[in-house]
Design a protein around this motif. Structure first.
Motif, short mmCIF file in Angstrom:
data_model
loop_
_atom_site.label_atom_id
_atom_site.label_comp_id
_atom_site.label_asym_id
_atom_site.label_seq_id
_atom_site.Cartn_x
_atom_site.Cartn_y
_atom_site.Cartn_z
N ASN A 121 -5.63 3.86 -1.94
CA ASN A 121 -7.12 3.89 -1.28
C ASN A 121 -7.76 4.71 -1.77
OD1 ASN A 121 -5.76 5.86 0.06
ND2 ASN A 121 -7.06 5.69 1.96
N MET B 131 -3.61 -6.14 7.32
CA MET B 131 -2.96 -4.81 7.33
C MET B 131 -1.57 -4.93 8.33
SD MET B 131 -6.27 -2.39 6.96
CE MET B 131 -5.47 -1.14 7.82
N SER B 132 -0.80 -3.77 8.33
CA SER B 132 0.34 -3.85 8.80
C SER B 132 0.31 -4.53 10.32
CB SER B 132 1.01 -2.47 8.99
OG SER B 132 1.28 -1.94 7.73
N MET C 177 -11.93 -5.20 6.57
CA MET C 177 -11.02 -4.63 7.62
C MET C 177 -11.34 -4.80 9.17
SD MET C 177 -10.62 -0.58 5.85
CE MET C 177 -9.09 -0.03 6.90
N VAL D 282 0.69 -1.40 0.08
CA VAL D 282 -0.04 -0.18 -0.03
C VAL D 282 0.92 1.24 0.00
CG1 VAL D 282 -1.91 1.21 1.29
CG2 VAL D 282 -1.93 -1.25 1.19
N ARG E 264 -2.93 -6.43 2.73
CA ARG E 264 -2.73 -5.09 2.01
C ARG E 264 -1.98 -4.37 3.12
NH1 ARG E 264 -8.11 -6.02 2.83
NH2 ARG E 264 -7.93 -4.38 4.32
N VAL E 265 -0.48 -4.22 2.92
CA VAL E 265 0.46 -3.93 3.88
C VAL E 265 1.22 -2.34 3.52
CG1 VAL E 265 2.33 -4.18 5.31
CG2 VAL E 265 0.71 -6.02 4.91
N GLY E 266 0.93 -1.48 4.31
CA GLY E 266 1.61 -0.19 3.92
C GLY E 266 2.60 0.23 5.05
N ARG E 267 2.37 0.62 6.06
CA ARG E 267 3.35 1.28 6.97
C ARG E 267 4.28 0.22 7.44
NH1 ARG E 267 -0.49 2.72 11.68
NH2 ARG E 267 -1.75 0.87 10.70
N ILE F 127 -7.96 -0.14 -2.98
CA ILE F 127 -8.39 -0.62 -1.69
C ILE F 127 -9.48 0.10 -1.03
CG2 ILE F 127 -6.27 -1.90 -1.64
CD1 ILE F 127 -5.14 -0.08 0.41
N LYS G 43 -0.09 4.72 -0.32
CA LYS G 43 -0.73 5.84 0.02
C LYS G 43 -0.31 7.00 0.53
CE LYS G 43 -3.45 4.17 3.70
NZ LYS G 43 -4.64 3.52 4.27
#
Ligand code: PLP
Length: 221
Positions: free
Chosen positions: A43, A189-190, A148, A20, A205-208, A64, A22
């Motif tokens: 997103n 997620m993270s 989520m 991710v 779905r991994v961002g941070r 997402i 974003k």
């Protein structure tokens, strides 16, 4: 991700990572691509459009976040998978725009498993009905479900929500499946991707966690 697969006896090939982007810019997204991470998630449609303008189809794009009907055109032009379909009205618009492009748009149904007011997605009870409508649209292909979990301190507390999405899929994939093919689960997620994988996620779905040291994990090794 590999360790979570091992713990739960799953094949690592069965879990895809959507990175991710974003909260980062194009240089960081380029770094991910250089590392071989080709599936990028945004997103917001506006950000999807601007990153796509410079990266193009060197990445596979995932939308997402919540999608408004007036942004569908760009989303369908760019995204290979839209994770956030939660109404028939939105599906109808996606079908219309996909038809114009001669595309069959892959989508996931976003489910609000926790029932939190702040979350998008439809309630678990409404999922079967929505799928029954959407399967009639020729330019949409339903690939699975997305959710989520609530934000929690300990990812163990997120586990029941992931379990619930798995059970929901089971229910609607029964002897008379509503949608063709196995439905994928996009969850984790993270903060909670490890338990999501243990509970059957096919897409996390991994961002941070990719960009920051997010501190000690709460899950036992
Ligand atoms: C931001 C976002 C993520 C990633 O969250 P992180 O905590 O940064 O890993 C995943 N899914 C959705 C829908 C998001 O908006």
């Amino acid at each position: 991700m590999v360790r979570a697969c091992e713990r739960s006896g799953r094949l690592k090939e069965d879990v895809r990572l959507v990175s991710v982007t974003k909260e980062v810019g194009i240089p960081e997204a380029e770094e991910l691509l250089a590392l071989g991470m080709k599936e990028l998630g945004e997103n917001r449609v506006q950000e999807l459009v601007s990153k796509y303008a410079s990266i193009g189809s060197r990445a596979t794009w995932h939308l997402i976040g919540h999608l408004q009907t007036n942004k569908v055109k760009d989303a369908v032009r760019i995204a290979s998978l839209i994770h956030s379909v939660d109404s028939e009205r939105l599906a109808k618009e996606i079908d219309k725009e996909a038809k114009k492009l001669g595309k069959v748009q892959d989508i996931l149904i976003e489910v609000n498993v926790s029932g939190e007011q702040s979350k998008f997605g439809i309630s678990p009870e409404e999922v079967a009905g929505l799928i029954k409508c959407i399967v009639l649209y020729p330019n949409i292909s339903i690939k699975g479900l997305m959710t989520m979990a609530p934000e929690v301190d300990d990812q163990e507390e997120a586990r029941p929500y992931f379990k619930a999405l798995w059970e929901l899929r089971d229910k609607i994939s029964g002897p008379w499946p509503l949608a063709p093919g196995p439905l994928l689960l996009s969850m984790g997620m993270s903060n909670d991707f490890e338990v999501a994988i243990e509970e059957g996620a096919n897409i996390v779905r991994v961002g941070r966690a990719l960009f920051h040291n997010s501190g000690p994990r709460t899950l036992a090794p």
